[in-house]
Design a protein around this motif. Structure first.
Motif, mmCIF file in Angstrom:
data_model
loop_
_atom_site.group_PDB
_atom_site.id
_atom_site.type_symbol
_atom_site.label_atom_id
_atom_site.label_comp_id
_atom_site.label_asym_id
_atom_site.label_seq_id
_atom_site.Cartn_x
_atom_site.Cartn_y
_atom_site.Cartn_z
ATOM 1 N N GLU A 357 0.798 -1.106 -0.126
ATOM 2 C CA GLU A 357 -0.096 -0.052 -0.069
ATOM 3 C C GLU A 357 0.779 1.066 -0.140
ATOM 4 O OE1 GLU A 357 -3.160 0.253 -0.649
ATOM 5 O OE2 GLU A 357 -3.024 -1.967 -1.011
ATOM 6 N N GLU A 358 1.963 1.202 0.748
ATOM 7 C CA GLU A 358 3.044 2.356 0.729
ATOM 8 C C GLU A 358 3.442 2.388 -0.704
ATOM 9 O OE1 GLU A 358 6.110 2.261 3.676
ATOM 10 O OE2 GLU A 358 4.838 1.820 5.304
ATOM 11 N N PHE A 360 2.023 1.720 -3.534
ATOM 12 C CA PHE A 360 0.977 2.012 -4.440
ATOM 13 C C PHE A 360 0.714 3.813 -4.264
ATOM 14 C CE2 PHE A 360 -3.643 3.016 -5.314
ATOM 15 C CZ PHE A 360 -3.491 2.902 -6.734
ATOM 16 N N TYR A 361 0.756 3.982 -2.901
ATOM 17 C CA TYR A 361 0.638 5.326 -2.710
ATOM 18 C C TYR A 361 1.840 6.158 -3.115
ATOM 19 C CZ TYR A 361 -0.250 9.649 0.250
ATOM 20 O OH TYR A 361 -0.398 10.660 0.798
ATOM 21 N N MET A 362 2.930 6.088 -3.016
ATOM 22 C CA MET A 362 3.859 6.805 -3.786
ATOM 23 C C MET A 362 3.872 6.643 -5.288
ATOM 24 S SD MET A 362 7.403 5.847 -1.434
ATOM 25 C CE MET A 362 7.072 4.518 -0.867
ATOM 26 N N ARG A 363 3.467 5.592 -5.906
ATOM 27 C CA ARG A 363 3.470 5.517 -7.138
ATOM 28 C C ARG A 363 2.198 6.308 -7.760
ATOM 29 N NH1 ARG A 363 2.987 -0.883 -9.032
ATOM 30 N NH2 ARG A 363 3.908 0.066 -11.248
#
Lengths: 405, 261
Positions: A357-358, A360-363
């Motif tokens: 999830e971290e 994906f958030y950054m992406r």
């Protein structure tokens, strides 16, 4: 028995020092560590025998430090370079330990050795001569940061020993750097004695080149009201063991440890710690992190010993691990042995993968998967790195090394 | 309702989109088209697929598109990576913004902003220039500079996290922003700050999709269209008064539409 023959053939028995003779006698009884013992059962046998395969060399080739000696204030020492240390300044002194004191102290240590637990030290002290031993007595105040280098040269097995006495009320920042050249084995044993009210920020950074090996043993004795802060980082070794034994001899001392091992390819790096509280009101805060990629193997085994005398001990040991590949392996075993009944002790272990999830958030903010993984990993490493007493210019190099494939 | 003649091309076209995760169908033929300057609101019960739709548009790797297309500025983006979508101008404001311990908020914002700027062929900003830019954008969401030195979202209150999302939106200047329950967990003052921030950032060239349960956000930002979702489908689309009707009659009222469909 091969290792004993190797030591004996290297020197005639008459040339062996008293310490070497004592240790060789002990090794005769048990030439190799017991592979079924707790400390050695996970050790990769072929990698370990590869460690012992190189021929032992006492001579040290010219040493080129991986980073320049830029700070005038930093004291830089290289174990085995033969220089005599006798720094006496207005506020502090750093002197070479007398041979008498050095030998007596090591003999005292050997008398408490366990054949399996201290096998690495036994090997180190049987191989080592006075030339590759550095003994220091440090006292005073406003002591400049100290850097001490140990290195193994290519196609050889080198042994280096460091003994440090930190006298009462003394505080230092000490960075120990262990370097392994290509196809080399380094046996490093360190003995550290912290007298009353002394404190040290001790950084141990060890990294090797292709097919280098390391047996790194650290023995610390803490007296009353001393504070020992250890930040360690081990990476890029085909095979490495970091053994930490800390004894709070009378309790009432503070120990903080933040350590990390990074493994890639088919490397195996392990950390063993034994923290012994031998008196009341001791304190420990320990975190060990492993980061394993490819087909590598990282191991952590930690034990905290709290006997009846060690009432009011406050100890915490946490092992946090990150698996970066489906083929990597991490073994972790934090343990407590508590007999005292009025203590606060906790331990725990976690093994996880990079947080999806971290990532994906950054992406979703335009950061590529590679860049996001790097950011996440550097944040994971940061907690340990920030604990190592190293100046910024040193870390530029380490940052580069950590990001290499 | 969306068949009016438009003067420009759509920013986002979701066409008959079906998607699943772990072989479980979540979206079952969703269609929505957003033109420049439009604000769309998507409402619906918990679990109806609103957040999933937003994540799929942003490219979440856990979901598989089983049918249909997502087009952004006329190009099919079904197979684009999340970062490629973000760089090209799609922004997802998270319902629960993720905490990233150890990564400084300032550095995170700078790396993100430069990724977008690179795509737009704009010069990447160094730390000093970025400080100037971010100072200006902080005003929009009334955030203190101190937030920048902390780790991304770590230790932020619910409201601070949402404001940090809008700050990111302000820095990235997206073509379309999908804001997933940006109003949840906000008190009245924080809601006004966030809503005012969204209004300042949006313009005639951008599109916004607001996912919300409540009318209170739509009182601050009036949508052009309101879509009601149920069981992975859009079951009704109307203008802004549909949200008012929904607030008054509740989601049970929409069950009739499901029966009709």
């Amino acid at each position: 028995m091969e290792i004993i023959e190797k030591i004996k053939t290297n020197k005639s028995s008459n040339n062996l020092t008293e310490i070497q003779k004592i240790c060789l006698d002990k090794l005769q009884a048990s030439p190799l560590p017991n592979p079924k013992s707790e400390q050695w059962r996970l050790s990769d046998k072929s990698k370990f025998s590869n460690f012992l395969n190189y021929s032992f060399k006492e001579k040290n080739p010219k040493f080129n430090a991986p980073f320049p000696h830029t700070s005038q204030r930093t004291i830089r020492l290289v174990i085995g370079d033969n220089s005599q240390i006798n720094l006496v300044e207005k506020n502090y002194s750093i002197k070479q330990l007398s041979e008498y004191k050095l030998v007596n102290y090591i003999k005292e240590q050997i008398s408490c050795f366990d054949q399996n637990e201290n096998w690495s030290d036994l090997l180190n002290l049987s191989l080592n001569c006075t030339k590759n031993t550095l003994g220091l007595k440090i006292n005073g105040s406003e002591i400049p940061p100290i850097e001490i280098f140990s290195h193994a040269s290519s196609n050889s097995l080198n042994a280096k020993t460091l003994v440090i006495f930190l006298e009462k009320n003394c505080a230092i920042d000490l960075l120990q750097v262990n370097l392994g050249k290509e196809n080399s084995s380094l046996s490093q044993s360190t003995f550290f004695c912290l007298e009353e009210n002394s404190s040290v920020n001790h950084g141990v950074v060890s990294y090797g080149e292709n097919k280098s090996n390391l047996l790194n043993s650290l023995n610390v004795i803490q007296q009353n009201n001393s504070e020992y802060n250890l930040g360690s980082l081990h990476f890029k070794f085909n095979y490495a063991r970091f053994e930490i034994r800390i004894k709070q001899s009378e309790g009432k001392a503070k120990t903080n440890i933040k350590g990390m091992q990074i493994t890639k390819k088919d490397e195996q790096i392990s950390t063993f710690t034994k923290i012994d509280f031998n008196g009341p009101n001791g304190f420990l805060d320990q975190i060990n992190k492993s980061l394993a990629d490819d087909k590598s193997h990282a191991i952590f085994e930690g034990s905290i010993i709290v006997p009846k005398i060690a009432q009011k001990t406050d100890a915490s040991q946490l092992s946090r691990n990150l698996l970066l590949s489906n083929f990597a392996q991490i073994d972790t075993k934090p343990q407590l042995e508590i007999i005292a009944d009025d203590v606060k002790c906790k331990h725990g272990a976690t093994i996880s993968q990079l947080n999806e999830e971290e990532l994906f958030y950054m992406r979703t903010r335009g950061i590529t998967l590679t860049e996001a993984s790097k950011l996440q990993l550097s944040s994971y490493i940061q907690e340990i790195i920030s604990f190592i007493p190293v100046s910024k210019d040193r870390w530029d190099l380490l940052d580069k090394l950590l990001n290499e494939n | 309702m969306q068949s009016k003649m438009k003067e420009s091309d759509p920013i986002l076209e979701v066409e008959n989109l079906s998607a699943s995760t772990d072989n479980l169908p979540i979206l079952k033929g969703v269609s929505i088209t957003v033109y420049p300057g439009e604000i769309h609101a998507i409402m619906g019960r918990n679990g109806c697929g609103k957040s999933t739709l937003s994540k799929i548009i942003a490219g979440h790797p856990s979901y598989n598109i089983t049918n249909g297309d997502i087009k952004f500025l006329g190009e099919n983006i079904n197979s684009l990576e999340p970062e490629e979508r973000a760089q090209s101008g799609i922004f997802l404001g998270f319902q629960y913004p993720i905490e990233i311990p150890g990564v400084s908020n300032l550095e995170f914002l700078r790396v993100s902003t430069n990724a977008r700027r690179k795509f737009l062929n704009k010069e990447e900003l160094d730390t000093f220039d970025f400080e100037e830019l971010v100072k200006e954008k902080l005003e929009i969401v009334k955030m203190d500079h101190a937030f920048l030195s902390r780790s991304v979202n770590q230790g932020f209150s619910g409201g601070e996290k949402k404001r940090n999302e809008i700050l990111q939106m302000a820095l990235l200047e997206p073509k379309i922003a999908i804001l997933d329950e940006t109003d949840s967990g906000l008190d009245i003052d924080a809601l006004r700050i966030v809503a005012s921030g969204i209004k300042k950032i949006s313009n005639a060239k951008t599109g916004i999709i607001l996912i919300t349960h409540y009318q209170r956000l739509l009182d601050e930002i009036k949508p052009n269209y309101v879509h009601v979702m149920s069981d992975g489908q859009i079951i009704k689309t109307g203008e802004s008064d549909l949200a008012l009707e929904l607030e008054e009659k509740g989601y049970e009222w929409t069950d009739n539409f499901i029966k009709e469909t």
